[in-house]
Design a protein around this motif. Structure first.
Motif, PDB file in Angstrom:
ATOM      1  N   ALA A 230       1.030  -1.300   0.324  1.00 40.57           N
ATOM      2  CA  ALA A 230       0.044  -0.072   0.043  1.00 40.57           C
ATOM      3  C   ALA A 230       0.943   1.328   0.046  1.00 40.57           C
ATOM      4  O   ALA A 230       0.440   2.283   0.493  1.00 40.57           O
ATOM      5  N   GLY A 231       1.923   1.323  -0.714  1.00 42.32           N
ATOM      6  CA  GLY A 231       2.754   2.289  -0.810  1.00 42.32           C
ATOM      7  C   GLY A 231       3.580   2.878   0.448  1.00 42.32           C
ATOM      8  O   GLY A 231       4.428   3.923   0.371  1.00 42.32           O
ATOM      9  N   GLY A 232       3.677   1.712   1.414  1.00 41.79           N
ATOM     10  CA  GLY A 232       4.512   2.115   2.633  1.00 41.79           C
ATOM     11  C   GLY A 232       5.712   1.405   2.750  1.00 41.79           C
ATOM     12  O   GLY A 232       6.463   1.497   3.746  1.00 41.79           O
ATOM     13  N   GLY A 233       6.100   0.635   1.331  1.00 39.87           N
ATOM     14  CA  GLY A 233       7.320  -0.197   1.663  1.00 39.87           C
ATOM     15  C   GLY A 233       7.253  -1.203   2.553  1.00 39.87           C
ATOM     16  O   GLY A 233       5.866  -1.756   2.761  1.00 39.87           O
ATOM     17  N   VAL A 234       8.322  -1.630   3.196  1.00 47.41           N
ATOM     18  CA  VAL A 234       8.226  -3.019   4.023  1.00 47.41           C
ATOM     19  C   VAL A 234       9.310  -2.704   5.106  1.00 47.41           C
ATOM     20  O   VAL A 234      10.191  -2.110   5.003  1.00 47.41           O
ATOM     21  N   VAL A 235       9.004  -3.278   6.426  1.00 51.53           N
ATOM     22  CA  VAL A 235       9.763  -3.170   7.611  1.00 51.53           C
ATOM     23  C   VAL A 235      11.259  -3.814   7.063  1.00 51.53           C
ATOM     24  O   VAL A 235      11.334  -4.812   6.619  1.00 51.53           O
ATOM     25  N   ASP A 236      12.271  -2.990   7.569  1.00 49.90           N
ATOM     26  CA  ASP A 236      13.594  -3.406   7.365  1.00 49.90           C
ATOM     27  C   ASP A 236      13.870  -4.996   8.092  1.00 49.90           C
ATOM     28  O   ASP A 236      13.542  -4.916   9.201  1.00 49.90           O
ATOM     29  N   GLY A 237      14.402  -5.809   7.132  1.00 48.63           N
ATOM     30  CA  GLY A 237      14.534  -7.205   7.770  1.00 48.63           C
ATOM     31  C   GLY A 237      13.453  -7.940   7.815  1.00 48.63           C
ATOM     32  O   GLY A 237      13.580  -9.082   7.955  1.00 48.63           O
ATOM     33  N   ALA A 238      12.157  -7.182   7.512  1.00 45.29           N
ATOM     34  CA  ALA A 238      10.897  -8.375   7.412  1.00 45.29           C
ATOM     35  C   ALA A 238      10.793  -9.029   6.106  1.00 45.29           C
ATOM     36  O   ALA A 238      11.402  -8.577   5.005  1.00 45.29           O
ATOM     37  N   ARG A 239       9.964 -10.247   6.151  1.00 46.53           N
ATOM     38  CA  ARG A 239       9.895 -10.986   5.037  1.00 46.53           C
ATOM     39  C   ARG A 239       8.413 -11.385   4.924  1.00 46.53           C
ATOM     40  O   ARG A 239       7.904 -12.172   5.714  1.00 46.53           O
ATOM     41  N   ALA A 240       7.897 -10.779   3.843  1.00 48.02           N
ATOM     42  CA  ALA A 240       6.514 -11.201   3.355  1.00 48.02           C
ATOM     43  C   ALA A 240       6.447 -12.034   1.912  1.00 48.02           C
ATOM     44  O   ALA A 240       7.244 -11.201   1.135  1.00 48.02           O
ATOM     45  N   THR A 241       5.896 -13.043   1.610  1.00 47.33           N
ATOM     46  CA  THR A 241       6.022 -13.457   0.333  1.00 47.33           C
ATOM     47  C   THR A 241       4.559 -14.018  -0.133  1.00 47.33           C
ATOM     48  O   THR A 241       3.726 -14.105   0.597  1.00 47.33           O
ATOM     49  N   VAL A 242       4.426 -14.353  -1.296  1.00 49.20           N
ATOM     50  CA  VAL A 242       3.184 -14.954  -1.927  1.00 49.20           C
ATOM     51  C   VAL A 242       3.875 -16.232  -2.708  1.00 49.20           C
ATOM     52  O   VAL A 242       4.707 -15.990  -3.644  1.00 49.20           O
TER      53      VAL A 242
END
Length: 325
Positions: A230-242
């Motif tokens: 949603a335009g907010g990037g991702v938290v450093d070091g976090a991993r979200a996948t699909v």
């Protein structure tokens, strides 16, 4: 005159017979031992028309073997699959795409290489204005349009490498068809559906352009790693996948927890349903990102690919999830 005893005469006679022959024993023939060539590790046999090849590992590098000759391969950048050039010979290129590969050997394009035992690749392509379709499957090629006179049916040709893709050529009944299939994202100009191949067909000098392949082929396989929510990037070091499965299931990491569910792909639309996840607690920033990710994922109604090849999942309210392999 000294007379020889009978025993001495016999001994001298035997000695004379022995000296009349070569006392050196015959030399045994030397066996010619061919050099030992270590077999390729993890070798994959493939067939490129009438040419058999092996692709495997030798030491720390990839190796191509053709006709008993081995070539060291160097990997080069590619938009899809794995592309290799023979060290010192840029005219020999192997483009591996799973069970299939394209091989240009010393500047000569060979027929598409298929893994031993693999069925020939099927092709289904279509376009608009006028509507046309091309099907190559089960040993047959059929080109069709609303005009019955334009229909062409023939035995399926063996595709050959052509640039980054494949080329087909057919001559039947005094008519000629050429088709090129390139693994480049194509958007149907009428329905908006996204497909993995750009196809151009020429029949009797008339050109038809359209798309080929199945949309699912672009999504399934290796996981997509999320780089923006949603335009907010991702938290450093976090991993979200699909990760999309062939069976219509979706799974991955939501930032903290693993999630799972189902997806439905129909033309240009993509939706997710029955989403669930594990219930582990993580630091607040990860939990906030996870909630945002799952909320947008559940609202997705479509998808697209941007100019860099990133997958963009699109929610009905304009929010997006961007992911890349």
């Amino acid at each position: 005159m000294t007379r020889l005893s009978p025993m001495m005469a016999i001994a001298l006679g035997l000695l004379a017979i022995a000296c009349a022959h070569d006392p050196t024993p015959p030399t045994a023939p030397v066996a010619v031992v061919p050099p030992v060539v270590a077999p390729l590790a993890f070798a994959t046999p493939m067939q490129c028309g009438d040419t058999a090849i092996l692709v495997g590992m030798q030491g720390d590098g990839m190796t191509l073997e053709v006709g008993g000759v081995r070539y060291a391969l160097e990997r080069t950048p590619a938009g899809s699959g794995a592309r290799y050039v023979v060290a010192g010979d840029p005219a020999t290129v192997l483009w591996s795409k799973g069970d299939r590969a394209l091989l240009t050997l010393a500047g000569k394009d060979l027929p598409e290489c298929v893994k031993a035992g693999a069925a020939p690749a099927a092709l289904r392509a279509s376009g608009n204005e006028p509507f046309w379709s091309l099907t190559i499957d089960a040993g047959r090629l059929v080109f069709d349009t609303p005009d019955p006179a334009a229909r062409l049916e023939a035995a399926a040709p063996v595709p050959v490498a052509s640039g980054e893709g494949l080329a087909y050529a057919v001559a039947a009944g005094g008519r000629v068809l050429h088709a090129t299939v390139t693994p480049r994202v194509c958007v149907d100009d009428m329905s908006g559906a996204t497909r993995p191949q750009t196809v151009v067909v020429t029949v009797d000098g008339v050109r038809y352009a359209g798309c080929g392949g199945e949309a699912k082929a672009m999504l399934v396989g290796a996981e997509w790693v999320v780089e923006d929510i949603a335009g907010g990037g991702v938290v450093d070091g976090a991993r979200a996948t699909v990760q999309f499965g062939e069976d219509g299931r979706v799974s991955g990491r939501a930032s903290c927890n693993r999630y799972f569910g189902a997806y439905t792909l129909t033309g240009e639309s993509l939706t997710f349903s029955a989403l669930g996840s594990t219930r582990m607690m993580c630091p607040p920033p990860l939990m906030i990102q996870e909630r945002a990710f799952l909320e947008v994922l559940g609202a997705v109604t479509g998808y697209a690919f941007d100019d860099t090849g990133a997958l963009v999942l699109q929610a009905g309210d304009g929010r997006t999830i961007k992911a890349r392999r």
